[in-house]
Design a protein around this motif. Structure first.
Motif, short mmCIF file in Angstrom:
data_model
loop_
_atom_site.label_atom_id
_atom_site.label_comp_id
_atom_site.label_asym_id
_atom_site.label_seq_id
_atom_site.Cartn_x
_atom_site.Cartn_y
_atom_site.Cartn_z
N HIS A 34 -0.23 3.08 0.58
CA HIS A 34 -0.78 3.88 -0.52
C HIS A 34 -2.00 4.68 -0.10
O HIS A 34 -2.62 5.34 -0.95
N LYS A 68 -3.45 12.14 -3.51
CA LYS A 68 -2.44 12.90 -4.26
C LYS A 68 -1.22 13.21 -3.38
O LYS A 68 -0.08 13.18 -3.85
N ALA A 71 0.72 9.99 -3.04
CA ALA A 71 1.45 9.71 -4.29
C ALA A 71 2.68 10.60 -4.40
O ALA A 71 3.76 10.14 -4.81
N TYR A 72 2.55 11.88 -4.01
CA TYR A 72 3.69 12.78 -4.08
C TYR A 72 4.78 12.34 -3.10
O TYR A 72 5.96 12.30 -3.46
N ARG A 74 5.33 9.37 -1.96
CA ARG A 74 5.94 8.14 -2.49
C ARG A 74 6.90 8.46 -3.62
O ARG A 74 7.95 7.84 -3.75
N SER A 75 6.57 9.46 -4.45
CA SER A 75 7.46 9.82 -5.56
C SER A 75 8.78 10.37 -5.05
O SER A 75 9.80 10.30 -5.75
N ALA A 95 13.33 7.17 -5.27
CA ALA A 95 11.91 7.45 -5.49
C ALA A 95 11.46 6.76 -6.77
O ALA A 95 12.21 6.66 -7.71
N HIS A 96 10.21 6.29 -6.77
CA HIS A 96 9.68 5.69 -7.99
C HIS A 96 8.39 6.32 -8.35
O HIS A 96 7.76 7.01 -7.74
#
Length: 96
Positions: A34, A68, A71-72, A74-75, A95-96
């Protein structure tokens, strides 16, 4: 590879275009946990060095957007969890 500063700050709204540009340059960008991301392996990055100069010129400084960008990625499912033999990000389900 040396990162050249253009004096420009990347906008948060440009994160998807930045990720697309890195992928189009031939690099397998993915988040690590993360807190970090990698642009690709050394061979990919060496092969794309000229393209990265252009990416850095277009998007500018992005260090402050690290959380950010992670996070993107990971999405999109483009992430690995730290640990032994993590495999490849494409082994993730959805993706989560």
């Amino acid at each position: 590879m040396e990162k050249r500063e253009s004096g420009r700050l990347m906008l948060e709204s440009e994160i998807p275009a930045f990720v697309d540009a890195v992928i189009e340059a031939g690099c397998d960008i993915c988040a690590i946990g993360h807190d970090a991301y990698v642009l690709g392996d050394l061979e990919e990055m060496d092969a794309a060095a000229d393209k990265f100069d252009r990416i850095n010129e277009v998007f500018g400084d992005r260090d402050f957007l690290l959380p950010k960008i992670v996070a993107y990625l990971r999405s999109l499912g483009r992430y690995l969890e730290p640990g032994p033999s993590p495999g490849h990000w494409s082994d993730n389900k959805k993706a989560h």
